[in-house]
Design a protein around this motif. Structure first.
Motif, PDB file in Angstrom:
ATOM      1  N   ASP A  35      70.056 -23.613 -31.919  1.00 17.39           N
ATOM      2  CA  ASP A  35      70.075 -23.133 -30.530  1.00 17.39           C
ATOM      3  C   ASP A  35      70.704 -24.181 -29.612  1.00 17.39           C
ATOM      4  O   ASP A  35      71.511 -23.860 -28.725  1.00 17.39           O
ATOM      5  N   ALA A  36      70.316 -25.440 -29.826  1.00 14.93           N
ATOM      6  CA  ALA A  36      70.843 -26.522 -29.001  1.00 14.93           C
ATOM      7  C   ALA A  36      72.352 -26.689 -29.191  1.00 14.93           C
ATOM      8  O   ALA A  36      73.095 -26.919 -28.223  1.00 14.93           O
ATOM      9  N   LEU A  37      72.814 -26.557 -30.439  1.00 11.52           N
ATOM     10  CA  LEU A  37      74.248 -26.696 -30.708  1.00 11.52           C
ATOM     11  C   LEU A  37      75.040 -25.560 -30.067  1.00 11.52           C
ATOM     12  O   LEU A  37      76.138 -25.772 -29.544  1.00 11.52           O
ATOM     13  N   ILE A  91      68.997 -31.795 -22.963  1.00 17.82           N
ATOM     14  CA  ILE A  91      68.512 -30.573 -23.614  1.00 17.82           C
ATOM     15  C   ILE A  91      67.817 -30.971 -24.904  1.00 17.82           C
ATOM     16  O   ILE A  91      68.416 -31.610 -25.772  1.00 17.82           O
ATOM     17  N   ASP A  92      66.544 -30.615 -25.015  1.00 14.16           N
ATOM     18  CA  ASP A  92      65.749 -30.970 -26.188  1.00 14.16           C
ATOM     19  C   ASP A  92      65.731 -29.804 -27.168  1.00 14.16           C
ATOM     20  O   ASP A  92      65.079 -28.783 -26.935  1.00 14.16           O
ATOM     21  N   GLY A  93      66.439 -29.969 -28.269  1.00 13.82           N
ATOM     22  CA  GLY A  93      66.430 -28.979 -29.343  1.00 13.82           C
ATOM     23  C   GLY A  93      66.130 -29.639 -30.672  1.00 13.82           C
ATOM     24  O   GLY A  93      66.697 -29.258 -31.695  1.00 13.82           O
ATOM     25  N   LEU A  94      65.233 -30.625 -30.660  1.00 17.02           N
ATOM     26  CA  LEU A  94      64.920 -31.341 -31.898  1.00 17.02           C
ATOM     27  C   LEU A  94      64.081 -30.486 -32.847  1.00 17.02           C
ATOM     28  O   LEU A  94      64.433 -30.287 -34.002  1.00 17.02           O
ATOM     29  N   VAL A 102      72.613 -33.478 -25.454  1.00 18.86           N
ATOM     30  CA  VAL A 102      71.961 -32.433 -26.246  1.00 18.86           C
ATOM     31  C   VAL A 102      71.381 -33.069 -27.502  1.00 18.86           C
ATOM     32  O   VAL A 102      72.098 -33.693 -28.284  1.00 18.86           O
ATOM     33  N   LEU A 103      70.059 -32.919 -27.682  1.00 16.73           N
ATOM     34  CA  LEU A 103      69.389 -33.399 -28.888  1.00 16.73           C
ATOM     35  C   LEU A 103      69.228 -32.221 -29.836  1.00 16.73           C
ATOM     36  O   LEU A 103      68.551 -31.242 -29.504  1.00 16.73           O
ATOM     37  N   ALA A 104      69.834 -32.290 -31.002  1.00 14.97           N
ATOM     38  CA  ALA A 104      69.815 -31.174 -31.949  1.00 14.97           C
ATOM     39  C   ALA A 104      69.146 -31.605 -33.240  1.00 14.97           C
ATOM     40  O   ALA A 104      69.573 -32.564 -33.891  1.00 14.97           O
ATOM     41  N   GLY A 105      68.080 -30.893 -33.620  1.00 18.70           N
ATOM     42  CA  GLY A 105      67.351 -31.211 -34.835  1.00 18.70           C
ATOM     43  C   GLY A 105      67.824 -30.419 -36.029  1.00 18.70           C
ATOM     44  O   GLY A 105      68.831 -29.700 -35.972  1.00 18.70           O
ATOM     45  N   PRO A 106      67.070 -30.485 -37.136  1.00 19.29           N
ATOM     46  CA  PRO A 106      67.538 -29.915 -38.408  1.00 19.29           C
ATOM     47  C   PRO A 106      67.337 -28.411 -38.563  1.00 19.29           C
ATOM     48  O   PRO A 106      67.948 -27.806 -39.430  1.00 19.29           O
ATOM     49  N   SER A 118      77.437 -34.506 -24.658  1.00 17.46           N
ATOM     50  CA  SER A 118      77.289 -35.365 -25.828  1.00 17.46           C
ATOM     51  C   SER A 118      76.151 -34.831 -26.673  1.00 17.46           C
ATOM     52  O   SER A 118      75.122 -34.396 -26.141  1.00 17.46           O
ATOM     53  N   VAL A 119      76.347 -34.857 -27.988  1.00 16.96           N
ATOM     54  CA  VAL A 119      75.346 -34.305 -28.907  1.00 16.96           C
ATOM     55  C   VAL A 119      74.826 -35.412 -29.809  1.00 16.96           C
ATOM     56  O   VAL A 119      75.613 -36.099 -30.479  1.00 16.96           O
ATOM     57  N   LEU A 120      73.495 -35.578 -29.797  1.00 16.82           N
ATOM     58  CA  LEU A 120      72.851 -36.486 -30.742  1.00 16.82           C
ATOM     59  C   LEU A 120      72.252 -35.606 -31.833  1.00 16.82           C
ATOM     60  O   LEU A 120      71.246 -34.916 -31.619  1.00 16.82           O
ATOM     61  N   LEU A 121      72.900 -35.592 -33.001  1.00 16.37           N
ATOM     62  CA  LEU A 121      72.513 -34.687 -34.084  1.00 16.37           C
ATOM     63  C   LEU A 121      71.579 -35.404 -35.041  1.00 16.37           C
ATOM     64  O   LEU A 121      71.911 -36.446 -35.614  1.00 16.37           O
TER      65      LEU A 121
END
Length: 513
Positions: free
Chosen positions: A63-65, A129-132, A53-57, A79-82
């Motif tokens: 939403d991604a989180l 999952i792209d939530g950047l 899961v890619l989570a942006g600012p 796994s989350v890349l924050l």
């Protein structure tokens, strides 16, 4: 019916909904919808299933989180890349982060490694999952994300974008570029779940390559909060009323005449393609009219009546002018004659180039009382508006709408995600078709189909919608059969168009019983 909204209206709908809900409700609903979409894509989770899961600012990252928390609570390896400073997140996004941290999701700290690429590629991900970044992105993705996005785009796995693929403009379908001229980057998703309502940019320009299969999650927002939409996704429902089965008690005169005018020296094939299409898509009689000497007949389609253009009376037929016309003085003269006739008119190819170059012809187009349908590609549209081709592509919806308003004509702006614009500002974006249509003559086939439908009495708006949809569907059918996209030729579209038109007509007749 398939409505779409620009970013400004999406924001208004979102704000109106939030005013009636507890804080964070829409983000929680978006996260739940994303988790359900992810599970549908995985289908059969097992011990080796791994989700990145890619989570942006921003709220897109929230939403991604939320989706990460849901999936981890189901026992999946997440796994989350924050890429966010928690201190700068919204209250709702902070709550989503806490829920994800309280779950079994593992957090990857990209700041602690100099090789993010190695971190990402070290695991065979089942799903990303792209939530950047979502619809609020107005600048290119930060430099530090370029490597991450490029790495994601090289992975061989399902990529689910939330709302829009990060880096894509939701209004225009362009990758958000550096204002200094540098090329931006964007996530290439196999699937997109877009929230609240559909967006134009997912279906035109770069959007068709980047968004993949699109589904809409309305997030339970009440229908009353959605204003009337002037933008829709093209669909047979929009032109179904014009699909009428033929009466037994009819004759060739019942279905109108079409004249296709063009065929300057060396370009006779364009007229033949358009005329064959008109004949096979229902016109009662078809004239193939040439600037130069006309052939005696078309050996593959002897039903066509070949004439010299100046010999025809245009007053009682639908006219398609432009395929292979050229821009000579003789071409201008026959175009002027066609413009002055009180007959349905399809303006294509060189007819558009002649109009774009001469203000007096432009004035005649705007003053015509009869139906006009224009079918430009981006460079032709640029000439008609006095802009560059790049400027047209920057906002295809706006360009099509301006053309329709300026020329008082329905406009088909061709390209990936063809845009159809009405004089009243109505817009439809076509969802089908493929790169096989990027071949010589496919535009001539489309013009001939438009002419055939107008000759049969279709309203110009419905004729444009149907022609574009059938054209794209024919290309998709051929590709599914292994004919293209590479090497598909325009002539191969014609019999498939006929089959598609007959099938839709028969289906509609069954629905009316």
């Amino acid at each position: 019916m398939n409505p779409m909204y620009p970013i400004a209206q999406i924001r208004q709908i979102e704000q109106a909904a939030q005013a009636t809900l507890a804080p964070g409700t829409l983000m929680q609903r978006a996260g739940t919808a994303a988790a359900h979409a992810a599970l549908e894509l995985i289908k059969f989770p097992h011990q080796q299933t791994s989700i990145l899961v890619l989570a942006g600012p921003g709220d897109n990252g929230g939403d991604a989180l939320e989706s990460a928390a849901h999936l981890a609570q189901l026992g999946l390896s997440v796994s989350v890349l924050l890429h966010a400073d928690p201190d700068k997140q919204s209250v709702a996004a902070k709550q989503a982060l806490l829920r994800a941290q309280a779950s079994s999701a593992k957090f990857i700290d990209s700041s602690q490694t100099n090789d993010v690429d190695a971190v990402i590629t070290s695991t065979p991900w089942t799903l990303v999952i792209d939530g950047l970044f979502g619809i609020g992105l107005t600048r290119p993705l930060p430099d530090q994300l370029h490597q991450i996005v490029n790495t994601i785009n090289r992975l061989h796995c399902v990529v689910l974008a939330l709302d829009v693929p990060s880096g894509l403009d939701a209004d225009t379908g362009n990758i958000v570029d550096d204002q200094a001229g540098g090329r931006g980057v964007a996530v290439r998703a196999s699937h997109t779940i877009t929230f609240i309502a559909d967006k134009p940019g997912l279906h035109t320009c770069d959007g068709r390559d980047l968004a993949g299969q699109v589904q809409v999650a309305r997030l339970g927002i009440d229908h009353s909060l959605f204003p009337a939409s002037a933008i829709r996704l093209n669909h047979p429902d929009l032109f179904a009323a014009s699909l009428q089965q033929r009466k037994h008690n009819s004759h060739k005169g019942s279905f109108g005449d079409v004249a296709v005018i063009g065929g300057a020296l060396g370009m006779a094939g364009a007229v033949i393609l358009a005329a064959r299409t008109a004949a096979q898509c229902g016109a009662g009689r078809v004239f193939a009219a040439f600037l130069q000497d006309a052939p005696a007949y078309d050996s593959a389609q002897p039903e066509l009546m070949c004439r010299r253009a100046h010999e025809l009376d245009f007053s009682a037929m639908a006219v398609v002018i432009g395929p292979g016309l050229g821009t000579s003085a003789a071409a201008r003269d026959v175009l002027l004659h066609a413009l002055q006739a009180a007959t349905p008119l399809v303006l294509d190819a060189d007819a558009l180039n002649l109009i774009g170059a001469e203000s007096s012809l432009q004035k005649i187009v705007t003053q015509r009382q009869a139906v006009s349908l224009m079918t430009p590609h981006p460079l032709e549209a640029a000439r008609l508006l006095g802009k560059s081709g790049a400027a047209i592509q920057l906002d295809r919806v706006d360009a099509a709408r301006r053309l329709a308003a300026q020329y008082g004509s329905v406009v088909i702006l061709k390209g990936s995600g063809t845009v159809i614009a009405g004089v009243d500002g109505e817009i439809a974006i076509n969802p089908n078709g493929n790169a096989g249509l990027a071949t010589a003559g496919s535009g001539d086939v489309l013009a001939g189909l438009c002419g055939a439908l107008l000759a049969q009495g279709w309203p110009v708006w419905e004729a444009a919608l149907a022609a574009v949809w059938l054209h794209g569907a024919a290309a998709d059918t051929l590709v599914a059969q292994g004919i293209g996209a590479i090497g598909l030729t325009a002539g191969e579209l014609i019999p498939v168009l006929r089959s598609g038109l007959n099938r839709l007509t028969a289906e509609q007749a069954l629905l009316r019983r």
